[in-house]
Scaffold this active site. Sequence first.
Site, PDB file in Angstrom:
ATOM      1  N   GLY A 100       0.788  -1.237   0.000  1.00  0.00           N
ATOM      2  CA  GLY A 100       0.000   0.000   0.000  1.00  0.00           C
ATOM      3  C   GLY A 100       0.815   1.279   0.000  1.00  0.00           C
ATOM      4  N   ARG A 335       2.446 -13.845  -3.419  1.00  0.00           N
ATOM      5  CA  ARG A 335       3.811 -13.658  -2.928  1.00  0.00           C
ATOM      6  C   ARG A 335       3.967 -14.520  -1.691  1.00  0.00           C
ATOM      7  NH1 ARG A 335       2.231  -7.706  -0.825  1.00  0.00           N
ATOM      8  NH2 ARG A 335       0.830  -8.507   0.730  1.00  0.00           N
ATOM      9  N   ARG A 634      38.931  -8.349  31.030  1.00  0.00           N
ATOM     10  CA  ARG A 634      39.571  -7.148  30.483  1.00  0.00           C
ATOM     11  C   ARG A 634      40.115  -6.288  31.605  1.00  0.00           C
ATOM     12  NH1 ARG A 634      36.075  -2.918  27.108  1.00  0.00           N
ATOM     13  NH2 ARG A 634      35.326  -2.320  29.166  1.00  0.00           N
ATOM     14  N   SER A 786      40.113  -9.341  20.192  1.00  0.00           N
ATOM     15  CA  SER A 786      38.658  -9.231  20.327  1.00  0.00           C
ATOM     16  C   SER A 786      38.262  -7.835  19.839  1.00  0.00           C
ATOM     17  CB  SER A 786      38.238  -9.430  21.782  1.00  0.00           C
ATOM     18  OG  SER A 786      36.846  -9.260  21.893  1.00  0.00           O
ATOM     19  N   CYS A 854      33.422  -8.399  20.761  1.00  0.00           N
ATOM     20  CA  CYS A 854      32.679  -8.252  22.015  1.00  0.00           C
ATOM     21  C   CYS A 854      31.927  -6.924  22.085  1.00  0.00           C
ATOM     22  CB  CYS A 854      33.594  -8.422  23.219  1.00  0.00           C
ATOM     23  SG  CYS A 854      34.866  -7.160  23.317  1.00  0.00           S
TER      24      CYS A 854
END
Length: 903
Positions: A100, A335, A634, A786, A854
Amino acid sequence: MDRYVYDFAEGGRDRADLLGGKGANLAEMVRMGLPVPPGFTVTTEACRVFLATGAPPPELDQEIAEHLERLERAAGRRLGQVDDPLLLSVRSGARFSMPGMMETILDIGLNDYAVLGLAKTPARERFAWDSYRRLVQMFGTTVMGVDGALFEDVLTRIEHQHHVVDDAHLDTCDLIRIVETYKDIIRERTGEDFPQDPHEQLRRAVLAVFGSWNAERARVYRRREHIPDDLGTAVNIQTMVFGNRGADSGSGVAFTRDPATGRPGVYGDYLPDAQGEDVVSGTRDAVPLQELERLDPASYEKLCGHLQRLEEHYRDLCDIEFTIEQGRLWMLQTRVGKRTAQAAFGIAGQLVDEGLISLDEALERVSGEGLARLMFPSFDTSDAEEPLTRGVPASPGAAVGAAVFDSAEAGRRAAAGERVVLVRPETTPDDLPGMVAAQAVLTSRGGKTSHAAVVARGMGKVCVCGAEGLVVDPRGRRCTAGGVTVEEGTVLSVDGTEGRVYLGEVPLVDSVVMRYFEGGGRLPEEAGEEDVEQVVRDVHRLMERADAVRRLEVRANADTPEDAARARRFGARGIGLCRTEHMFLGERRGYVETMILAAGDAEREAALAELLPLQRRDFVGILEAMDGLPVTIRLLDPPLHEFLPDAVELAVRVAREEAVGREPDARDTALLAAVTRMHEENPMLGLRGVRLGLVVPGLVAMQVRAVAEAVVERVRAGGSPRAQIMVPLVGAAAELHLVRDEVERVLAQVSEESGVAVDCPVGTMIELPRAALTAGRIARDADFFSFGTNDLTQTTWGFSRDDVEAAFFPAYLEKGVFETSPFETIDRDGVGRLVELAVAEGRAARPDLEVGVCGEHGGDPESVRFFHGAGLDYVSCSPFRLPVARLEAGRAALRGVSGSDTR
Ligand code: PEP
Ligand code: MG
């Protein structure tokens, strides 16, 4: 490109790029021998020429004329002929469905003479004038730009005069009057007459469809659906068939399965004596498709046969539009149908069971986005009052928001951060911005195939439509149901799964799918059908398959033992990022302050010594929760002054004391001096990451010792700890080299002291462009990389991630600078290239280099597909996004692509 026009018989569903989805599928139906009204397709390439140059390709007119002539010859009728003229529909049809959003013009070919020819017999007079009325109205608005409300007003006025509710009850004289009034309006507003030449009508209609590609609502829709702006639309020109020729005619839409739940069967709506647009717009209430069996059993049977053939041919849920003209069934469109997330999983499973598709194909048919939707909560209605109203459950889910009655208000309130429910009698494409802004859509008219339902399902928005007990008064900004008046701003709870609407806020409960993941992603052994909901079985089956085929490993970003445990339940195979900064807050802040203020080594070491056992305890808990799996810890990343009190607060405290002649607290004075000294204009680019480790003595040593001692403790407890140490924000190989020396020194010390060999891999984040560009050198000192794609995006674009999303991203999205925020979905062309380069150069220098990501992108479906293609070993994301990452990693492995069409 050799030509711009293709007959339906020349196309096929594999040519959707050129012919658009509608054109390609019409061609496919023609090939299958289904009854499709003859026609041809103007290619998307012709539209692209139009969009680029402002004019259609010079050859287009001639090509259309040739195809039209063939059509006329086959039909034995000509466009504009006075006796029984050929009429055409002109419809848009882009590569990706945009329901539409663009234009359609029906009944092209009628003029003041042809309408008499179409009428032919008195019995057809009303039909002919109704068709002419529709053409003048559609052409007037779409092609000639007249405000559609002017036409609607005329129609409503005449309907009122006759005390009827819709145009089906107007007679021929009324329709003739309406046509004349419409033509007057057009002349008044545009200064030109409604064109009587059918060929001119056709040519202008085609250009109007091209132009509608750039209509505001189409642009909004594309942005929302991430459809590129430069694809253009094809135009389908097709012989008209008429559903408005009496009781033995009608139009409808049908699905081969329920698009909301996935249940097999024939679903749809049928509107007797109406053209297709009347069904889709929801302006008239349709009857359930099953009713057709009673009205016209022969057509119903044929239709069911076609639906089954289509589903077997496409091996998927199909939706179709059809028209019955005086007992003859025509297929106007098909479809692969849009569906809800729940239906996507359900249908995929059913098609496997029916032997139509393999399990791998089933996996390709679902998506991480859909899975995420299934993990949303639903309403707990156990204590809820009776619903305010009930309607068709058109798009499932639960949403709460303030009632608003138009698109503009929805947009205004949503921009101010409010959650809203858009309430309309029915929706039209003009309501699209409001639907985008709303949490849920509620309408009083229309069925499962109304505009509101189709668009909401496509967007994953909650929708209840056709709530018949509801009277919506958009002008008065209120609605009523069962004697209750809901004013604008009243909170509503909309349950799109059950089709119920409640006044006020109903509490939410977790989804069954979320509960399944929380329970470890297992089905209870020997569970009966009734014990486990079907959607959980459907999800489980595809999760198992995804896990079996995926190459990417999936880890979690988790900083606490609780998060680590949840991550494991959600399928994490380790922690890809354990941020340690949260561990320096709360009561530990004091030690950090002391460390910063320390006058000498002894004082600083004392503060670090206080922190050591606390850090160790953190790590022990996390290593225990992830026993046997890698845990990447870390080293401290943010600027230290983030751990100090606020400068203004301190200054006020000090000044207040001074003002009353008292000596300020010595610690406050010292802290204020430190805050002032450490102030940075751009802390994100300042003293943080590895830089901290290199200039704050003892910090790295303390953290590494805490990790190493935690490893020792876990080994002694019989565990299998696998800690890895990660250095943030490295830009030069030398930085990593220096830190690594220190890390290894501490690891060796702890090994010697404890007698337990502590062997932690040491690696680095790649989150600065320079790190990516010099990855080969950095890899010599890194056991793993990383990608910190948050910082890498920030530094590659020069975007401050804390500022830009609010400041100008909405404008950038609006202007199409990017389709999604590069902080959400990886920017393949820029950041992505740096990732690919760093992977290649890092691995060349060190073939056993482990590589993961990460940043937030690790849990984003499209980005996961990219990381798979870029050859990463794992993605790491927040625990709740793990199932999505697992599913997408599986899908990516099946596609085996990095960047191709991932829609
Ligand atoms: C990153 O930059 O992508 C990252 C994971 O680190 P942080 O978000 O903590 O800066
Ligand atoms: Mg970072």
